[in-house]
Write an enzyme that holds these catalytic residues in place. Structure first.
Site, short mmCIF file in Angstrom:
data_model
loop_
_atom_site.label_atom_id
_atom_site.label_comp_id
_atom_site.label_asym_id
_atom_site.label_seq_id
_atom_site.Cartn_x
_atom_site.Cartn_y
_atom_site.Cartn_z
N HIS A 199 5.40 5.87 11.45
CA HIS A 199 4.72 5.70 10.20
C HIS A 199 3.79 6.92 10.07
CE1 HIS A 199 3.39 4.14 6.48
NE2 HIS A 199 3.15 3.17 6.68
N LYS B 291 25.64 -5.30 -3.73
CA LYS B 291 27.22 -5.38 -3.90
C LYS B 291 27.92 -4.82 -2.81
CE LYS B 291 26.37 -3.98 -8.91
NZ LYS B 291 26.75 -2.98 -9.69
N ARG C 296 11.36 3.20 3.22
CA ARG C 296 11.06 2.51 4.34
C ARG C 296 12.34 1.70 4.83
NH1 ARG C 296 5.82 -1.15 4.41
NH2 ARG C 296 4.82 0.96 4.96
N ARG D 144 0.87 -1.20 0.05
CA ARG D 144 0.03 0.06 0.04
C ARG D 144 0.90 1.29 0.19
NH1 ARG D 144 -2.98 -4.04 1.58
NH2 ARG D 144 -1.14 -4.42 2.78
N THR D 145 1.71 1.28 0.72
CA THR D 145 2.53 2.54 1.13
C THR D 145 3.22 2.94 -0.26
OG1 THR D 145 2.80 2.09 3.45
CG2 THR D 145 4.10 4.01 2.43
C1 NCD Z 1 1.69 -1.06 8.05
C2 NCD Z 1 3.27 -0.94 8.19
O1 NCD Z 1 3.74 -1.33 7.21
O2 NCD Z 1 3.51 -0.55 9.13
N1 NCD Z 1 1.56 -1.32 6.52
C3 NCD Z 1 1.04 -0.17 5.91
O3 NCD Z 1 1.95 0.59 5.57
N2 NCD Z 1 -0.31 0.05 5.89
C4 NCD Z 1 1.21 -2.01 8.81
C5 NCD Z 1 1.82 -3.51 9.05
O4 NCD Z 1 2.60 -3.94 8.25
O5 NCD Z 1 1.36 -4.27 9.85
#
Ligand code: NCD
Length: 301
Positions: A127, A78, A99, A50-51
């Site tokens: 997040h 590498k 991320r 999703r993100t």
């Molecule tokens: C979340 C995350 O990556 O923290 N997912 C997201 O971005 N919607 C939640 C999760 O992984 O549980």
């Protein structure tokens, strides 16, 4: 401007994003979206659906372009360092959405890069853009956050979504209850900090009573952050919300979840009017469009 933690975002910024997100929804509906210019890089060192995709979609819908990075296929393989990777990508774009499994990675990247860094999750820490779309969803569904009874339930120890959300909910004046499986409670110092800062009391309930909840926000057991994967599995088998458990819930209580859902919400709930998690995910588009616009157009860029 960087978006690293909810602690750096005040109510004014949140509200501006929500307002623009509403405008973005209107523009998307009318088919006429005001276009911007620039390049967004998506740098995900941890899995994402999703993100990453919603940031890419938001980018494209704004007329911008994105460049993507797949850690396994990059020079990280590498032996290139994280710092060098950020230094390079910094020269290729205006915004880096990233991320990483390490807490503090986004903050570190922001020290290196001139481009704006958006934290799409750093370990179990933060997040912030998930929180933006969570609050936006609550506003759309319930009209206001102040006074809303919100229960947060699940792996409150490891879930970064929860660590960001609880702070912002407190800032906006929600009544917060938290329920976690044994051993996965929210870290105490975090709770104390928030209670003190916003002069509120967070209600800790081992056995949830859903009857006064307006919002039930669930998150999965974050198995990848457990030292013992079998322990995660044991908890996952027991932690599950079924239709039956919601018998006393208000008719208009909404259930939210950042997704992915694994085992913690019975799929039978998906068809009930409580379930809002898929709409919530969809709200990621206008909210992330609004955030990109805010960063690129503001004096804070
Ligand atoms: C979340 C995350 O990556 O923290 N997912 C997201 O971005 N919607 C939640 C999760 O992984 O549980």
């Amino acid at each position: 401007m960087d978006i690293i933690s909810v602690r750096d975002i005040d109510k004014k910024i949140f509200n501006e994003i929500f307002e623009t997100a509403g405008e973005m929804e209107r523009q998307l509906k009318s088919g006429r979206v005001e276009k911007l210019d620039g390049v967004v890089a998506t740098l995900f060192f941890e899995p994402s659906t999703r993100t990453k995709l919603s940031f890419q979609s938001a980018t494209v819908r704004l007329g911008l372009r994105y460049i993507d990075f797949i850690s396994e296929l990059s020079s990280v393989k590498k032996g290139e360092s994280f710092a060098d990777t950020i230094r390079m990508v910094d020269g290729y774009c205006d915004i880096i959405v990233m991320r990483h499994k390490y807490e503090g990675a986004a903050r570190y990247a922001a020290e290196i890069a001139k481009a704006s860094i958006i934290n799409g999750g750093d370990g179990g820490n933060q997040h912030p853009t998930q929180t933006m779309l969570d609050l936006y969803t609550m506003l759309k569904e319930k009209g206001a956050i102040k006074g809303l009874n919100v229960r947060m339930m699940g792996d409150l120890k490891h879930a970064r979504t929860m660590h960001s959300l609880i702070y912002a909910l407190a800032m906006f004046g929600a009544n917060i209850s938290i329920t976690a499986p044994h051993g996965l409670e929210m870290p105490e110092e975090g709770i104390k900090e928030i209670e003190k800062k916003f002069n509120i009391k967070i209600n800790i309930e081992e056995e949830p009573d859903f009857s006064s909840d307006d919002v039930l926000y669930v998150t999965r057991i974050q198995q990848e952050r457990f030292a013992d994967p079998l322990e995660a599995k044991r908890i996952m088998e027991k932690f599950r919300i079924t239709k039956d458990a919601l018998k006393n819930a208000k008719k208009d209580m909404i259930i939210m979840h950042p997704l992915p859902r694994v085992n913690e919400i019975d799929v039978a709930i998906d068809k009930t009017p409580h379930a809002k998690y898929f709409e919530q995910a969809k709200n990621g588009i206008p909210v992330r469009m609004a955030l990109i616009k805010y960063i690129l157009e503001g004096e804070h860029a």
